[in-house]
Enzyme design. Sequence first.
Site, PDB file in Angstrom:
ATOM      1  N   ASN A  76      17.217   8.538   2.384  1.00  0.00           N
ATOM      2  CA  ASN A  76      18.054   8.887   3.568  1.00  0.00           C
ATOM      3  C   ASN A  76      19.405   9.152   2.660  1.00  0.00           C
ATOM      4  OD1 ASN A  76      19.621   8.728   5.795  1.00  0.00           O
ATOM      5  ND2 ASN A  76      19.466   6.428   6.283  1.00  0.00           N
TER       6      ASN A  76
ATOM      7  N   ASP B 271       0.991  -1.316  -0.068  1.00  0.00           N
ATOM      8  CA  ASP B 271      -0.037   0.043   0.091  1.00  0.00           C
ATOM      9  C   ASP B 271       0.883   1.293   0.028  1.00  0.00           C
ATOM     10  OD1 ASP B 271      -1.755   2.137   0.763  1.00  0.00           O
ATOM     11  OD2 ASP B 271      -2.429   1.071   2.264  1.00  0.00           O
TER      12      ASP B 271
ATOM     13  N   CYS C 252      26.063   7.520  10.061  1.00  0.00           N
ATOM     14  CA  CYS C 252      25.294   8.811   9.665  1.00  0.00           C
ATOM     15  C   CYS C 252      25.998   9.799  10.579  1.00  0.00           C
ATOM     16  CB  CYS C 252      23.871   8.601   9.880  1.00  0.00           C
ATOM     17  SG  CYS C 252      23.225   7.424   9.057  1.00  0.00           S
TER      18      CYS C 252
ATOM     19  N   HIS D  41      18.357  13.517  12.985  1.00  0.00           N
ATOM     20  CA  HIS D  41      18.662  12.618  11.756  1.00  0.00           C
ATOM     21  C   HIS D  41      17.388  12.096  11.286  1.00  0.00           C
ATOM     22  CE1 HIS D  41      20.376   9.702   9.227  1.00  0.00           C
ATOM     23  NE2 HIS D  41      20.232   8.548  10.077  1.00  0.00           N
TER      24      HIS D  41
ATOM     25  N   GLU E  97      29.537   7.421   5.087  1.00  0.00           N
ATOM     26  CA  GLU E  97      29.426   5.889   5.428  1.00  0.00           C
ATOM     27  C   GLU E  97      29.652   5.309   4.043  1.00  0.00           C
ATOM     28  OE1 GLU E  97      27.144   2.421   5.278  1.00  0.00           O
ATOM     29  OE2 GLU E  97      27.265   3.597   3.914  1.00  0.00           O
TER      30      GLU E  97
ATOM     31  N   LYS F 205       8.671   9.905  15.545  1.00  0.00           N
ATOM     32  CA  LYS F 205       8.986   9.046  16.707  1.00  0.00           C
ATOM     33  C   LYS F 205       9.971   9.718  17.852  1.00  0.00           C
ATOM     34  CE  LYS F 205       9.037   4.795  14.198  1.00  0.00           C
ATOM     35  NZ  LYS F 205       7.860   3.987  14.395  1.00  0.00           N
TER      36      LYS F 205
ATOM     37  N   SER G  19      17.097  -1.011  15.115  1.00  0.00           N
ATOM     38  CA  SER G  19      17.668   0.228  14.935  1.00  0.00           C
ATOM     39  C   SER G  19      17.100   1.441  15.511  1.00  0.00           C
ATOM     40  CB  SER G  19      17.868   0.622  13.332  1.00  0.00           C
ATOM     41  OG  SER G  19      16.882   0.807  12.544  1.00  0.00           O
TER      42      SER G  19
ATOM     43  N   SER H 232      24.351   4.782  13.360  1.00  0.00           N
ATOM     44  CA  SER H 232      24.508   3.447  14.033  1.00  0.00           C
ATOM     45  C   SER H 232      25.488   2.777  14.618  1.00  0.00           C
ATOM     46  CB  SER H 232      23.692   2.562  12.858  1.00  0.00           C
ATOM     47  OG  SER H 232      22.319   2.833  12.797  1.00  0.00           O
TER      48      SER H 232
HETATM   49  N1  CAA Z   1      -0.700   3.035   5.708  1.00  0.00           N
HETATM   50  C1  CAA Z   1       0.017   3.927   6.778  1.00  0.00           C
HETATM   51  N2  CAA Z   1       0.882   3.363   7.794  1.00  0.00           N
HETATM   52  C2  CAA Z   1       1.416   2.034   7.593  1.00  0.00           C
HETATM   53  C3  CAA Z   1       0.747   1.320   6.581  1.00  0.00           C
HETATM   54  C4  CAA Z   1      -0.430   1.686   5.669  1.00  0.00           C
HETATM   55  N3  CAA Z   1      -0.832   0.945   4.654  1.00  0.00           N
HETATM   56  N4  CAA Z   1       1.274  -0.027   6.620  1.00  0.00           N
HETATM   57  C5  CAA Z   1       2.484   0.284   7.705  1.00  0.00           C
HETATM   58  N5  CAA Z   1       2.336   1.682   8.068  1.00  0.00           N
HETATM   59  C6  CAA Z   1       3.195   1.867   9.114  1.00  0.00           C
HETATM   60  C7  CAA Z   1       3.497   1.098  10.199  1.00  0.00           C
HETATM   61  O1  CAA Z   1       2.264   1.071  11.248  1.00  0.00           O
HETATM   62  C8  CAA Z   1       4.678   1.522  10.776  1.00  0.00           C
HETATM   63  O2  CAA Z   1       4.468   2.604  11.479  1.00  0.00           O
HETATM   64  P1  CAA Z   1       5.129   2.856  13.061  1.00  0.00           P
HETATM   65  O3  CAA Z   1       6.498   2.645  12.939  1.00  0.00           O
HETATM   66  O4  CAA Z   1       4.768   4.241  13.366  1.00  0.00           O
HETATM   67  O5  CAA Z   1       4.498   1.607  13.795  1.00  0.00           O
HETATM   68  C9  CAA Z   1       5.654   2.182   9.360  1.00  0.00           C
HETATM   69  O6  CAA Z   1       4.371   2.102   8.466  1.00  0.00           O
HETATM   70  C10 CAA Z   1       6.299   1.103   8.996  1.00  0.00           C
HETATM   71  O7  CAA Z   1       5.792  -0.301   9.066  1.00  0.00           O
HETATM   72  P2  CAA Z   1       6.633  -1.483   9.427  1.00  0.00           P
HETATM   73  O8  CAA Z   1       7.099  -1.363  10.758  1.00  0.00           O
HETATM   74  O9  CAA Z   1       5.850  -2.611   9.040  1.00  0.00           O
HETATM   75  O10 CAA Z   1       7.917  -1.526   8.252  1.00  0.00           O
HETATM   76  P3  CAA Z   1       8.995  -2.234   7.805  1.00  0.00           P
HETATM   77  O11 CAA Z   1       9.095  -3.655   8.894  1.00  0.00           O
HETATM   78  O12 CAA Z   1       8.738  -2.605   6.410  1.00  0.00           O
HETATM   79  O13 CAA Z   1      10.455  -1.564   8.021  1.00  0.00           O
HETATM   80  C11 CAA Z   1      11.927   0.161   8.839  1.00  0.00           C
HETATM   81  C12 CAA Z   1      10.597  -0.356   8.519  1.00  0.00           C
HETATM   82  C13 CAA Z   1      12.433  -0.758  10.007  1.00  0.00           C
HETATM   83  C14 CAA Z   1      12.293   1.267   9.112  1.00  0.00           C
HETATM   84  C15 CAA Z   1      12.838  -0.277   7.555  1.00  0.00           C
HETATM   85  O14 CAA Z   1      12.313   0.449   6.607  1.00  0.00           O
HETATM   86  C16 CAA Z   1      14.326  -0.520   7.541  1.00  0.00           C
HETATM   87  O15 CAA Z   1      15.084  -1.355   8.080  1.00  0.00           O
HETATM   88  N6  CAA Z   1      14.942   0.764   7.328  1.00  0.00           N
HETATM   89  C17 CAA Z   1      16.183   0.897   7.339  1.00  0.00           C
HETATM   90  C18 CAA Z   1      16.998   1.127   9.124  1.00  0.00           C
HETATM   91  C19 CAA Z   1      16.643   2.584   9.482  1.00  0.00           C
HETATM   92  O16 CAA Z   1      15.961   3.458   8.683  1.00  0.00           O
HETATM   93  N7  CAA Z   1      16.225   2.448  10.817  1.00  0.00           N
HETATM   94  C20 CAA Z   1      16.123   3.774  11.612  1.00  0.00           C
HETATM   95  C21 CAA Z   1      16.963   3.872  12.633  1.00  0.00           C
HETATM   96  S1  CAA Z   1      18.500   3.752  12.295  1.00  0.00           S
HETATM   97  C22 CAA Z   1      19.140   5.275  11.783  1.00  0.00           C
HETATM   98  O17 CAA Z   1      18.535   6.222  11.862  1.00  0.00           O
HETATM   99  C23 CAA Z   1      20.687   5.373  10.983  1.00  0.00           C
HETATM  100  C24 CAA Z   1      20.327   5.055   9.618  1.00  0.00           C
HETATM  101  O18 CAA Z   1      20.167   6.156   8.830  1.00  0.00           O
HETATM  102  C25 CAA Z   1      20.235   3.915   9.053  1.00  0.00           C
END
Ligand code: CAA
Length: 381
Positions: free
Chosen positions: A273, A30, A112, A234, A80, A243, A202, A305
Amino acid sequence: MTAIGIHDLELASTHHVLDLGVLAEHTGVDPAKYRLGLGQDEFSVPAPDEDIVTMGASAALALLERTGTRGVRTLLFATESGIDHSKAAGVFVHQLLGLPPQVRVAEIKQACYGATAAIQAAVGIVQRHPDERVLVIASDVARYALDSPGEPTQGAGAAAILVSADPALVEIEAASGLFSENVDDFWRPNDSSTAIVDGKLSISAYLDAMTGAWDDLVAHGGPDIGAIDRLVYHQPYTKMAKKAQARLAEHTGAELGEAGLAEGAVYNRRIGNAYTASLYAGVASVLDHEPGLVGKRLGLFSYGSGSVSEFLTGVVRPGAAGRDDRFTAALDARVPLDVAAYRELHAQQLPSAVDVETPRVTEAPFRFAGIRGASRRYERR
Ligand code: CAA
């Protein structure tokens, strides 16, 4: 004591863009998950003749055309996604910008966080030599495996930041809060072109590091939360800032709501990013989209990270009053990709042992021309 901080700030990104609606159609997800759930609309994708050097040099050129190079004796390149295990990417930029030999150049790495370490080092240099200015370049290509949860949070971009005494944009205040911890939330082994990430870990590591760094800021004489007017975080994806702000409100008891989040996310929603550059794209976004910030205090949270993080504060200076949305036109000018073309670019890896000339695609001031004798070649277009 003389004020030291960010005198000027400029961003650059890539030739191509992938719309997350197009990716959603391919993945069957979606599109609201990307746009609302992650807070991302698009991500930048480098052309074959673009990389961290060309983006960083382009951002720095635009900045130095305004400020001149007087007093620049240090160039710190934070990334990075380095292009050589030994040589600093900044050495290529130094040549492309035509800087004199009397410049120290080095690369700083900690995921980062690197640009913030570079800025703090720059502040120290300027404190000792107030006539000098330090060019900090943060430039990254954020790459995760295809079809992985991280894929929609990829991106690419650079920030050039000139640190000086009596800065025009933001005075960096002396107090800062630190928090470091060895955690396997995100890393990239030397033989991997994509990051390994434990996504959920993360997020919690980022939030715990933020409250840890905040507490250290308070312990080191930083301002009360009530004395901070805008917070910039960041942004690996812009929902992360939401968040973070909610967690900080809970931690401090302040009513932060969603103040400033939209203004700080305008560029990041579209770049994706950009690792080291992400926080500073957020700073540019706030300065360019929120009038009336002169004299106000910013709180900046930098997270790398692995992990190292820092909470610092800065006071917006009168030069920021002249800023407006200077980057959206560049983002609008990117050339959209379809999924097949994006996946082909994602797969592209140039082995250093084979001489190659890259196709001429980018319209940026500098291009990565290819590899000759295992050495990367760059040129001004
Ligand atoms: N409509 C609206 N919202 C929806 C939706 C829909 N149809 N379906 C899902 N969502 C929402 C979920 O509820 C969730 O919201 P919350 O976080 O508020 O709960 C959000 O969308 C993401 O959904 P999921 O948690 O299911 O997502 P995912 O498991 O696919 O992965 C992630 C999310 C973990 C961030 C992934 O994108 C990822 O691994 N990204 C890379 C790591 C990252 O960015 N980490 C951030 C912290 S680390 C850091 O900051 C250093 C860096 O730069 C990497």
